[in-house]
Design a protein around this motif. Structure first.
Motif, PDB file in Angstrom:
ATOM      1  N   LEU A   1      52.825  45.886  18.366  1.00 45.23           N
ATOM      2  CA  LEU A   1      52.953  46.225  16.950  1.00 45.23           C
ATOM      3  C   LEU A   1      54.254  45.668  16.372  1.00 45.23           C
ATOM      4  CD1 LEU A   1      51.714  49.932  16.939  1.00 45.23           C
ATOM      5  CD2 LEU A   1      50.526  47.956  15.957  1.00 45.23           C
ATOM      6  N   ARG A   2      55.329  45.752  17.128  1.00 44.97           N
ATOM      7  CA  ARG A   2      56.605  45.225  16.643  1.00 44.97           C
ATOM      8  C   ARG A   2      56.536  43.703  16.466  1.00 44.97           C
ATOM      9  NH1 ARG A   2      59.845  49.350  16.241  1.00 44.97           N
ATOM     10  NH2 ARG A   2      59.851  51.052  17.767  1.00 44.97           N
ATOM     11  N   SER A   3      55.837  43.044  17.365  1.00 40.69           N
ATOM     12  CA  SER A   3      55.675  41.588  17.234  1.00 40.69           C
ATOM     13  C   SER A   3      54.869  41.239  15.992  1.00 40.69           C
ATOM     14  CB  SER A   3      54.991  41.019  18.481  1.00 40.69           C
ATOM     15  OG  SER A   3      55.798  41.199  19.632  1.00 40.69           O
ATOM     16  N   LEU A   4      53.802  42.008  15.749  1.00 45.04           N
ATOM     17  CA  LEU A   4      53.000  41.782  14.545  1.00 45.04           C
ATOM     18  C   LEU A   4      53.811  42.058  13.286  1.00 45.04           C
ATOM     19  CD1 LEU A   4      49.609  43.367  15.656  1.00 45.04           C
ATOM     20  CD2 LEU A   4      49.972  40.967  15.048  1.00 45.04           C
ATOM     21  N   GLN A   5      54.601  43.130  13.325  1.00 44.66           N
ATOM     22  CA  GLN A   5      55.404  43.466  12.148  1.00 44.66           C
ATOM     23  C   GLN A   5      56.440  42.386  11.869  1.00 44.66           C
ATOM     24  OE1 GLN A   5      54.652  46.012  10.123  1.00 44.66           O
ATOM     25  NE2 GLN A   5      56.145  45.065   8.736  1.00 44.66           N
ATOM     26  N   ALA A   6      56.980  41.789  12.918  1.00 45.18           N
ATOM     27  CA  ALA A   6      57.937  40.697  12.719  1.00 45.18           C
ATOM     28  C   ALA A   6      57.271  39.526  11.999  1.00 45.18           C
ATOM     29  CB  ALA A   6      58.488  40.242  14.069  1.00 45.18           C
ATOM     30  N   LEU A   7      56.023  39.235  12.346  1.00 49.81           N
ATOM     31  CA  LEU A   7      55.278  38.168  11.669  1.00 49.81           C
ATOM     32  C   LEU A   7      55.019  38.534  10.207  1.00 49.81           C
ATOM     33  CD1 LEU A   7      52.669  37.315  14.456  1.00 49.81           C
ATOM     34  CD2 LEU A   7      54.662  35.952  13.792  1.00 49.81           C
ATOM     35  N   ILE A   8      54.676  39.802   9.973  1.00 55.57           N
ATOM     36  CA  ILE A   8      54.445  40.273   8.604  1.00 55.57           C
ATOM     37  C   ILE A   8      55.719  40.136   7.777  1.00 55.57           C
ATOM     38  CG2 ILE A   8      53.938  42.308   7.187  1.00 55.57           C
ATOM     39  CD1 ILE A   8      52.123  43.284   9.489  1.00 55.57           C
TER      40      ILE A   8
END
Length: 229
Positions: free
Chosen positions: A118-125
């Motif tokens: 989730l943190r990796s996805l949020q970084a992309l967002i």
């Protein structure tokens, strides 16, 4: 003995598989907000976009119109529908109930690895929002939400939630640029990740419900602005 019947059946099975693949790809694009409300699509354009022939493209369009994700605007043209106030409210209330439930259950099963994803996805967002690449932000946003919902262990619930996103996905374009500027979604996602890390079901449910409510307020204003304009 002629092999024509067998060959015909094989061709039909191949076309059916291509139609299923085209449907899944189009469905995912609509859910992730690739197409904005009011966007027009033709069978030929969809076929070119998905790199398939017109038959599976037409099959995909027909299935998506039956599900309400597309509406016919002519014999060869479909449109991504614009949600009116009543539809937007109904979908939002249903999302609050179902996505809230999925989130609460997800907290029982989340692992540190899930939180890291989730943190990796949020970084992309975050990068996409900063660079005003809103379509990309929506693409990753869908993955963020559904990673959580799948953790619930309720596949039928996730499938129903997906059908709601099939209706709401295109409208999420109207969140921006305000959502990017005010970082509503970013804050809600940060709280959600903390709650999942702490296995706090009530906290995770509240964070995801707040995300939906914040989005609804913006989408409701967008509808009003459209009607007044």
């Amino acid at each position: 003995m002629s092999d024509v019947p067998n060959e015909t059946a094989q061709v039909e099975r191949t076309m059916e598989r291509l139609g299923d693949a085209a449907y899944r790809e189009m469905k995912e694009r609509i859910i992730r907000g690739v197409y904005k409300p009011g966007h027009k699509l033709t069978v030929r354009a969809v076929a070119q976009d998905l790199d398939v022939s017109t038959t599976p493209a037409r099959d995909a369009i027909n299935r998506l119109t039956n599900e309400g994700a597309l509406v016919y605007a002519g014999p060869k043209t479909v449109v991504v529908p614009v949600l009116d106030a009543a539809a937007l409210r109904e979908i939002t209330l249903t999302r609050l109930a179902l996505e809230g439930l999925a989130s609460e259950q997800a907290a029982l099963h989340g692992t540190p690895e899930d939180v890291n994803k989730l943190r990796s996805l949020q970084a992309l967002i975050n990068v996409a929002l900063e660079e005003k690449r809103y379509a990309e932000a929506l693409w990753h946003n869908k993955e963020f939400h559904f990673l959580i919902y799948r953790l619930s262990g309720f596949p039928h619930l996730v499938s129903i939630i997906e059908s709601l996103w099939l209706r709401i996905g295109p409208s999420l374009h109207n969140l921006y640029p305000e959502f990017a500027r005010e970082k509503y979604g970013v804050r809600n996602h940060e709280v959600a990740m903390e709650a999942l890390e702490e296995r706090d079901g009530a906290g995770l449910r509240a964070a995801m419900e707040n995300d939906i409510r914040d989005g609804y307020r913006r989408l409701k204003r967008a509808n009003q602005e459209r009607d007044e304009g």
